[in-house]
Design a protein around this motif. Structure first.
Motif, PDB file in Angstrom:
ATOM      1  N   GLN A 151       0.829  -1.206   0.000  1.00  0.00           N
ATOM      2  CA  GLN A 151       0.000   0.000   0.000  1.00  0.00           C
ATOM      3  C   GLN A 151       0.867   1.261   0.000  1.00  0.00           C
ATOM      4  OE1 GLN A 151      -3.220   0.297  -0.609  1.00  0.00           O
ATOM      5  NE2 GLN A 151      -3.283  -1.917  -0.833  1.00  0.00           N
ATOM      6  N   ARG A 152       1.966   1.221   0.751  1.00  0.00           N
ATOM      7  CA  ARG A 152       2.895   2.358   0.743  1.00  0.00           C
ATOM      8  C   ARG A 152       3.499   2.544  -0.641  1.00  0.00           C
ATOM      9  NH1 ARG A 152       5.112   0.511   5.872  1.00  0.00           N
ATOM     10  NH2 ARG A 152       6.894  -0.155   4.673  1.00  0.00           N
ATOM     11  N   ALA A 153       3.812   1.443  -1.313  1.00  0.00           N
ATOM     12  CA  ALA A 153       4.347   1.517  -2.681  1.00  0.00           C
ATOM     13  C   ALA A 153       3.314   2.148  -3.611  1.00  0.00           C
ATOM     14  CB  ALA A 153       4.747   0.134  -3.177  1.00  0.00           C
ATOM     15  N   ARG A 154       2.045   1.802  -3.416  1.00  0.00           N
ATOM     16  CA  ARG A 154       0.983   2.402  -4.236  1.00  0.00           C
ATOM     17  C   ARG A 154       0.908   3.908  -3.991  1.00  0.00           C
ATOM     18  NH1 ARG A 154      -5.498   1.011  -4.426  1.00  0.00           N
ATOM     19  NH2 ARG A 154      -5.962   2.551  -6.032  1.00  0.00           N
ATOM     20  N   ILE A 155       0.936   4.309  -2.736  1.00  0.00           N
ATOM     21  CA  ILE A 155       0.850   5.735  -2.400  1.00  0.00           C
ATOM     22  C   ILE A 155       2.060   6.490  -2.940  1.00  0.00           C
ATOM     23  CG2 ILE A 155       0.890   7.373  -0.464  1.00  0.00           C
ATOM     24  CD1 ILE A 155      -0.861   5.246   1.056  1.00  0.00           C
ATOM     25  N   ALA A 156       3.240   5.892  -2.804  1.00  0.00           N
ATOM     26  CA  ALA A 156       4.454   6.538  -3.324  1.00  0.00           C
ATOM     27  C   ALA A 156       4.379   6.686  -4.839  1.00  0.00           C
ATOM     28  CB  ALA A 156       5.686   5.737  -2.925  1.00  0.00           C
ATOM     29  N   THR A 157       3.872   5.665  -5.514  1.00  0.00           N
ATOM     30  CA  THR A 157       3.749   5.734  -6.969  1.00  0.00           C
ATOM     31  C   THR A 157       2.715   6.780  -7.366  1.00  0.00           C
ATOM     32  OG1 THR A 157       4.381   3.408  -7.066  1.00  0.00           O
ATOM     33  CG2 THR A 157       3.433   4.346  -9.056  1.00  0.00           C
ATOM     34  N   MET A 158       1.619   6.868  -6.613  1.00  0.00           N
ATOM     35  CA  MET A 158       0.624   7.914  -6.865  1.00  0.00           C
ATOM     36  C   MET A 158       1.256   9.295  -6.728  1.00  0.00           C
ATOM     37  SD  MET A 158      -2.713   6.330  -4.942  1.00  0.00           S
ATOM     38  CE  MET A 158      -3.909   7.541  -5.518  1.00  0.00           C
ATOM     39  N   ALA A 159       2.117   9.456  -5.730  1.00  0.00           N
ATOM     40  CA  ALA A 159       2.783  10.749  -5.517  1.00  0.00           C
ATOM     41  C   ALA A 159       3.683  11.102  -6.697  1.00  0.00           C
ATOM     42  CB  ALA A 159       3.584  10.720  -4.219  1.00  0.00           C
ATOM     43  N   VAL A 160       4.394  10.114  -7.223  1.00  0.00           N
ATOM     44  CA  VAL A 160       5.260  10.371  -8.383  1.00  0.00           C
ATOM     45  C   VAL A 160       4.424  10.813  -9.583  1.00  0.00           C
ATOM     46  CG1 VAL A 160       6.859   9.319 -10.041  1.00  0.00           C
ATOM     47  CG2 VAL A 160       7.113   8.850  -7.605  1.00  0.00           C
ATOM     48  N   PHE A 161       3.293  10.145  -9.823  1.00  0.00           N
ATOM     49  CA  PHE A 161       2.410  10.537 -10.927  1.00  0.00           C
ATOM     50  C   PHE A 161       1.879  11.955 -10.707  1.00  0.00           C
ATOM     51  CE2 PHE A 161       2.591   6.201 -12.252  1.00  0.00           C
ATOM     52  CZ  PHE A 161       2.127   6.151 -13.558  1.00  0.00           C
ATOM     53  N   PHE A 162       1.485  12.278  -9.475  1.00  0.00           N
ATOM     54  CA  PHE A 162       0.978  13.616  -9.169  1.00  0.00           C
ATOM     55  C   PHE A 162       2.045  14.676  -9.450  1.00  0.00           C
ATOM     56  CE2 PHE A 162       0.489  17.235  -6.368  1.00  0.00           C
ATOM     57  CZ  PHE A 162      -0.839  17.585  -6.529  1.00  0.00           C
TER      58      PHE A 162
END
Length: 187
Positions: free
Chosen positions: A24-35
Protein backbone atom coordinates in the motif's frame (compact mmCIF):
# COMPACT_ATOMS: atom_id res chain seq x y z
CA UNK A 1 1.69 -22.64 -11.95
CA UNK A 2 -1.45 -20.50 -11.62
CA UNK A 3 -1.85 -17.19 -13.44
CA UNK A 4 -1.43 -15.31 -10.15
CA UNK A 5 1.76 -17.15 -9.14
CA UNK A 6 3.12 -16.73 -12.66
CA UNK A 7 2.54 -12.95 -12.48
CA UNK A 8 4.08 -12.89 -9.00
CA UNK A 9 7.20 -14.66 -10.29
CA UNK A 10 7.72 -11.90 -12.87
CA UNK A 11 7.74 -9.17 -10.22
CA UNK A 12 10.99 -7.38 -9.53
CA UNK A 13 12.64 -8.80 -6.42
CA UNK A 14 11.92 -5.57 -4.55
CA UNK A 15 8.17 -6.24 -4.81
CA UNK A 16 8.02 -10.02 -4.16
CA UNK A 17 8.44 -10.04 -0.41
CA UNK A 18 6.47 -6.93 0.49
CA UNK A 19 3.92 -7.02 3.26
CA UNK A 20 0.41 -5.77 2.53
CA UNK A 21 1.26 -2.51 4.31
CA UNK A 22 4.42 -2.09 2.25
CA UNK A 23 2.46 -2.74 -0.95
CA UNK A 24 0.00 0.00 0.00
CA UNK A 25 2.90 2.36 0.74
CA UNK A 26 4.35 1.52 -2.68
CA UNK A 27 0.98 2.40 -4.24
CA UNK A 28 0.85 5.73 -2.40
CA UNK A 29 4.45 6.54 -3.32
CA UNK A 30 3.75 5.73 -6.97
CA UNK A 31 0.62 7.91 -6.87
CA UNK A 32 2.78 10.75 -5.52
CA UNK A 33 5.26 10.37 -8.38
CA UNK A 34 2.41 10.54 -10.93
CA UNK A 35 0.98 13.62 -9.17
CA UNK A 36 4.33 15.41 -9.12
CA UNK A 37 5.01 14.59 -12.78
CA UNK A 38 1.62 16.02 -13.77
CA UNK A 39 2.14 19.10 -11.59
CA UNK A 40 5.56 19.77 -13.09
CA UNK A 41 4.43 19.32 -16.67
CA UNK A 42 1.48 21.68 -16.13
CA UNK A 43 3.73 24.19 -14.38
CA UNK A 44 5.83 24.32 -17.53
CA UNK A 45 2.70 24.53 -19.67
CA UNK A 46 1.51 27.64 -17.83
CA UNK A 47 4.64 29.38 -19.11
CA UNK A 48 4.35 28.72 -22.84
CA UNK A 49 3.10 32.31 -23.34
CA UNK A 50 5.85 33.56 -21.03
CA UNK A 51 8.48 31.78 -23.14
CA UNK A 52 6.96 33.28 -26.29
CA UNK A 53 7.11 36.79 -24.83
CA UNK A 54 10.50 36.49 -23.12
CA UNK A 55 12.27 35.27 -26.26
CA UNK A 56 10.12 37.35 -28.67
CA UNK A 57 9.10 34.24 -30.57
CA UNK A 58 6.86 34.16 -33.60
CA UNK A 59 4.48 31.22 -34.04
CA UNK A 60 7.03 29.15 -35.96
CA UNK A 61 9.79 29.67 -33.40
CA UNK A 62 7.42 28.82 -30.53
CA UNK A 63 6.32 25.69 -32.37
CA UNK A 64 9.96 24.70 -32.79
CA UNK A 65 10.51 25.20 -29.05
CA UNK A 66 7.58 22.89 -28.32
CA UNK A 67 8.96 20.43 -30.84
CA UNK A 68 12.22 20.41 -28.87
CA UNK A 69 10.32 19.04 -25.85
CA UNK A 70 8.72 16.34 -27.99
CA UNK A 71 12.03 15.52 -29.70
CA UNK A 72 13.80 15.12 -26.39
CA UNK A 73 10.98 12.90 -25.16
CA UNK A 74 11.02 10.64 -28.20
CA UNK A 75 14.79 10.36 -28.12
CA UNK A 76 14.78 9.38 -24.45
CA UNK A 77 11.97 6.85 -24.89
CA UNK A 78 13.86 5.19 -27.71
CA UNK A 79 17.14 5.07 -25.80
CA UNK A 80 16.30 4.57 -22.12
CA UNK A 81 14.43 1.26 -21.90
CA UNK A 82 17.51 -0.93 -21.36
CA UNK A 83 19.03 1.63 -18.98
CA UNK A 84 15.84 1.71 -16.89
CA UNK A 85 15.75 -2.10 -16.80
CA UNK A 86 19.39 -2.14 -15.67
CA UNK A 87 19.25 0.55 -12.96
CA UNK A 88 15.69 -0.02 -11.80
CA UNK A 89 12.61 2.14 -11.75
CA UNK A 90 13.40 3.92 -8.49
CA UNK A 91 16.74 5.26 -9.71
CA UNK A 92 15.33 6.04 -13.16
CA UNK A 93 12.38 7.96 -11.66
CA UNK A 94 14.74 9.93 -9.47
CA UNK A 95 17.13 10.69 -12.34
CA UNK A 96 14.38 11.61 -14.79
CA UNK A 97 12.62 13.73 -12.19
CA UNK A 98 15.76 15.60 -11.21
CA UNK A 99 16.68 16.28 -14.84
CA UNK A 100 13.15 17.46 -15.59
CA UNK A 101 12.96 19.77 -12.58
CA UNK A 102 16.45 21.21 -13.06
CA UNK A 103 15.59 22.04 -16.66
CA UNK A 104 12.24 23.53 -15.66
CA UNK A 105 14.05 25.91 -13.33
CA UNK A 106 16.30 26.97 -16.23
CA UNK A 107 13.66 27.51 -18.93
CA UNK A 108 13.03 31.17 -18.16
CA UNK A 109 16.55 32.16 -17.19
CA UNK A 110 18.62 30.94 -20.14
CA UNK A 111 19.86 33.96 -22.11
CA UNK A 112 19.45 32.72 -25.69
CA UNK A 113 16.92 30.93 -27.85
CA UNK A 114 19.33 28.14 -28.81
CA UNK A 115 19.91 27.48 -25.10
CA UNK A 116 16.15 27.40 -24.58
CA UNK A 117 15.86 24.73 -27.28
CA UNK A 118 18.58 22.67 -25.61
CA UNK A 119 17.01 23.01 -22.14
CA UNK A 120 13.57 22.11 -23.51
CA UNK A 121 14.93 19.03 -25.28
CA UNK A 122 16.63 17.87 -22.08
CA UNK A 123 13.45 18.71 -20.13
CA UNK A 124 11.52 16.46 -22.53
CA UNK A 125 14.09 13.69 -22.12
CA UNK A 126 13.85 13.92 -18.33
CA UNK A 127 10.07 13.87 -18.46
CA UNK A 128 10.04 10.86 -20.79
CA UNK A 129 12.53 9.00 -18.61
CA UNK A 130 10.37 9.66 -15.58
CA UNK A 131 7.24 8.70 -17.52
CA UNK A 132 8.57 5.33 -18.69
CA UNK A 133 10.08 4.50 -15.29
CA UNK A 134 7.01 5.48 -13.28
CA UNK A 135 4.75 3.46 -15.58
CA UNK A 136 7.05 0.42 -15.24
CA UNK A 137 6.94 0.87 -11.47
CA UNK A 138 3.17 1.27 -11.60
CA UNK A 139 2.88 -2.02 -13.49
CA UNK A 140 4.99 -3.80 -10.86
CA UNK A 141 3.01 -2.28 -7.98
CA UNK A 142 -0.23 -3.24 -9.73
CA UNK A 143 0.97 -6.84 -10.04
CA UNK A 144 2.11 -6.87 -6.41
CA UNK A 145 -1.30 -5.64 -5.27
CA UNK A 146 -3.10 -8.12 -7.50
CA UNK A 147 -5.67 -5.58 -8.65
CA UNK A 148 -5.88 -2.90 -11.33
CA UNK A 149 -4.69 0.53 -10.21
CA UNK A 150 -3.24 2.00 -13.40
CA UNK A 151 -6.23 4.24 -14.10
CA UNK A 152 -6.07 5.73 -10.59
CA UNK A 153 -2.37 6.44 -11.06
CA UNK A 154 -2.97 8.18 -14.37
CA UNK A 155 -5.80 10.03 -12.66
CA UNK A 156 -3.24 11.33 -10.17
CA UNK A 157 -1.16 12.64 -13.08
CA UNK A 158 -4.24 14.56 -14.25
CA UNK A 159 -4.97 15.85 -10.75
CA UNK A 160 -1.35 16.95 -10.50
CA UNK A 161 -1.72 18.71 -13.84
CA UNK A 162 -4.84 20.52 -12.68
CA UNK A 163 -3.10 21.48 -9.44
CA UNK A 164 0.02 22.72 -11.24
CA UNK A 165 -2.00 24.78 -13.71
CA UNK A 166 -4.29 26.25 -11.03
CA UNK A 167 -1.51 27.13 -8.60
CA UNK A 168 0.73 28.45 -11.38
CA UNK A 169 -2.05 30.63 -12.77
CA UNK A 170 -2.98 31.92 -9.33
CA UNK A 171 0.62 32.77 -8.40
CA UNK A 172 1.20 34.55 -11.71
CA UNK A 173 -2.08 36.46 -11.30
CA UNK A 174 -0.84 37.63 -7.88
CA UNK A 175 2.34 38.98 -9.43
CA UNK A 176 4.86 36.22 -8.81
CA UNK A 177 7.74 36.42 -11.29
CA UNK A 178 7.47 33.56 -13.81
CA UNK A 179 11.06 32.39 -13.24
CA UNK A 180 10.40 32.30 -9.48
CA UNK A 181 7.27 30.22 -10.04
CA UNK A 182 9.11 27.64 -12.17
CA UNK A 183 11.95 27.48 -9.64
CA UNK A 184 9.44 26.99 -6.83
CA UNK A 185 7.60 24.28 -8.78
CA UNK A 186 10.92 22.57 -9.53
CA UNK A 187 11.88 22.63 -5.87
Amino acid sequence: MSDRSSEFATLPAAHRDLSDTARQRARIATMAVFFIAGMMYASWGVHVPTVRDRFHLNAAMLSFALLAVAGGSIGAMAANASWIARVGTRRACLTGGLVMTACAALILIVPAYWMLLLVLAIFGAGMATLDVAMNAEASAVEKALGKPIMSSLHGMFSVGGMFGAAVGGALLARGMAPAVHLALAAA
